[in-house]
Design a protein around this motif. Structure first.
Motif, mmCIF file in Angstrom:
data_model
loop_
_atom_site.group_PDB
_atom_site.id
_atom_site.type_symbol
_atom_site.label_atom_id
_atom_site.label_comp_id
_atom_site.label_asym_id
_atom_site.label_seq_id
_atom_site.Cartn_x
_atom_site.Cartn_y
_atom_site.Cartn_z
ATOM 1 N N GLY A 137 -162.256 77.806 -2.055
ATOM 2 C CA GLY A 137 -162.045 76.444 -2.553
ATOM 3 C C GLY A 137 -161.912 75.399 -1.465
ATOM 4 N N GLU A 138 -161.871 75.823 -0.209
ATOM 5 C CA GLU A 138 -161.719 74.866 0.896
ATOM 6 C C GLU A 138 -163.066 74.289 1.309
ATOM 7 N N THR A 139 -163.039 73.064 1.812
ATOM 8 C CA THR A 139 -164.195 72.518 2.524
ATOM 9 C C THR A 139 -163.767 72.323 3.973
ATOM 10 N N VAL A 140 -164.423 73.053 4.853
ATOM 11 C CA VAL A 140 -164.057 73.022 6.277
ATOM 12 C C VAL A 140 -165.191 72.358 7.052
ATOM 13 N N GLY A 141 -164.870 71.323 7.797
ATOM 14 C CA GLY A 141 -165.873 70.637 8.617
ATOM 15 C C GLY A 141 -165.945 71.250 10.010
ATOM 16 N N LEU A 142 -167.169 71.431 10.497
ATOM 17 C CA LEU A 142 -167.373 71.831 11.901
ATOM 18 C C LEU A 142 -167.989 70.638 12.611
ATOM 19 N N HIS B 169 -172.119 65.783 12.604
ATOM 20 C CA HIS B 169 -171.644 65.072 13.788
ATOM 21 C C HIS B 169 -171.022 63.740 13.398
ATOM 22 N N ASP B 170 -171.146 63.346 12.116
ATOM 23 C CA ASP B 170 -170.580 62.077 11.650
ATOM 24 C C ASP B 170 -169.133 62.311 11.207
ATOM 25 N N VAL C 154 -162.974 71.457 15.534
ATOM 26 C CA VAL C 154 -163.725 70.722 16.554
ATOM 27 C C VAL C 154 -164.211 71.725 17.596
ATOM 28 N N MET C 155 -165.528 71.727 17.852
ATOM 29 C CA MET C 155 -166.081 72.706 18.782
ATOM 30 C C MET C 155 -166.587 72.047 20.058
ATOM 31 N N LEU D 112 -172.535 78.897 14.726
ATOM 32 C CA LEU D 112 -171.420 79.506 14.004
ATOM 33 C C LEU D 112 -171.725 79.547 12.503
ATOM 34 N N GLY D 113 -172.282 78.440 11.971
ATOM 35 C CA GLY D 113 -172.628 78.406 10.547
ATOM 36 C C GLY D 113 -173.594 79.524 10.188
ATOM 37 N N ARG D 114 -174.583 79.742 11.042
ATOM 38 C CA ARG D 114 -175.561 80.804 10.769
ATOM 39 C C ARG D 114 -174.924 82.186 10.928
#
Ligand code: SF4
Length: 351
Positions: free
Chosen positions: A45-50, A217-218, A231-232, A61-63
């Motif tokens: 249920g979370e939305t995590v931004g990278l 990136h936005d 944050v990476m 990482l997403g892949r």
């Protein structure tokens, strides 16, 4: 109350790509160090931004989360099963239960298939509904993403960029995925259309309790959409925590500099002094110590000599830096980042 079990988790994931053609006799001796010990937890249920600059490793990482990149070491665990061993049945399950939304919506669709056929193809391959119910489900999915069923007969070339991206999202939803990875999925769209797609994600997230890893990136978009943000920088997570805490009180100088770097839209407000110097170093040749030290205005001798700082946590907010919470001032841009003007009110897209 015990925290929910993670849906997807990475533990100390390292991913180094060999560079072809280097070394004696053309044998490769060099590696792109794309991920350098990434541990991330995403709960249902979370939305995590990278977030991070180009080359920070966020797309890799997403892949890797979707089993699309073989990792060098570490673990990726999806819904309780380790998928990093590359067992065929585990990867097949990952394919059935996860979906990706891509950056370029037009090229992500088959130009020979209409929008309806593109969605029906997913339903058929994944055997989501009986054959005689596919057409009805296609209409439902088109409606769910804000497109009328009348658009089902159009091919991608006859759709706008925003409409193509809605079809891409409908294809992702057709799988009924436990996890969606959206990789820069609004970056190629006009600013006004970006807002509409983000509002669609917010609506779907609330209605369907989706779990989303949102790569962008936005920062304004991430702040609007995401519950947590990681944050990476050069293949490491340097800060991670609830979105509001990270944006209002960053603990890593890189995060603070990213927030301060957001361009000012009001010409009467002066630009901040350059918050970050230079370009990131090559991921083939990482600096010793903290990899951010060549650009960090707070760097000390120990930052150059000691091993990179581990991510440490306090109040659900982690950071990988020797500085203490409160050492960095609140970014001047933190308030105007929220709400971003083009993301304020949900509105339909004109077909
Ligand atoms: Fe800057 Fe040192 Fe913190 Fe790295 S560890 S971000 S160089 S202060």
């Amino acid at each position: 109350m015990r925290p929910q079990a993670p849906l997807v988790e990475t533990d100390d994931v390292v991913l180094h790509f060999p560079v072809s053609g280097g070394g004696p006799l053309g044998l490769s001796r060099r590696f792109v160090k794309a991920l350098n010990g990434v541990s991330l937890t995403v709960r249902p249920g979370e939305t995590v931004g990278l977030v991070g600059e180009s080359g920070s490793g966020k797309s890799t990482l997403g892949r890797a989360l979707l089993g699309l990149e073989p990792i060098t070491s570490g673990h990726v665990v999806f819904d309780g099963t380790s998928v990093s061993a590359g067992k065929r049945q585990d990867l097949a399950r990952l394919r059935r239960e996860t979906a990706m939304v891509f950056q370029d919506p037009l090229n992500a669709l088959n130009p020979r298939l209409t929008a309806g056929e593109a969605i029906a193809e997913v339903l058929r391959v994944h055997r989501k509904v009986p054959k005689d119910e596919i057409a009805g489900r296609v209409d439902e999915l088109l409606t769910l993403v804000g497109l009328g069923p009348s658009l089902a007969r159009r091919k991608p070339q006859a759709l706008s960029g925003g409409q193509c991206q809605r079809v891409g999202i409908a294809r992702a939803l057709a799988i009924e995925p436990k996890l969606i990875v959206a990789d820069e999925c609004v970056a190629a769209l006009d600013v006004s259309i970006q807002g509409q797609i983000i509002n669609l994600f917010i609506d779907l997230k609330d209605r369907m309790k989706l779990t989303v890893v949102f790569i962008a990136h936005d920062l304004a978009i991430v702040r609007r959409l995401c519950d947590r943000v990681a944050v990476m920088y050069l293949g490491r997570i340097v800060e991670e925590g609830p979105t509001e805490k990270v944006f209002s009180s960053p603990r890593h100088p890189y995060t603070a500099a990213l927030i301060e770097s957001i361009p000012e839209i009001d010409p009467d407000i002066p630009l901040p002094e350059a918050p970050m110097q230079g370009e990131p170093p090559s991921p083939m040749n990482l600096p010793p110590g903290c990899a951010f030290h060549p650009r960090c205005p707070h760097a000390r001798q120990q930052c150059r000599a000691d091993p990179p700082p581990e991510l440490r946590r306090r109040d659900d907010h982690g950071w990988a830096c020797i500085l203490e919470p409160g050492d960095l001032p609140r970014p001047q841009t933190a308030d105007r980042l929220h709400p971003a003007p083009h993301l304020q009110s949900p509105q339909g897209e004109h077909p």
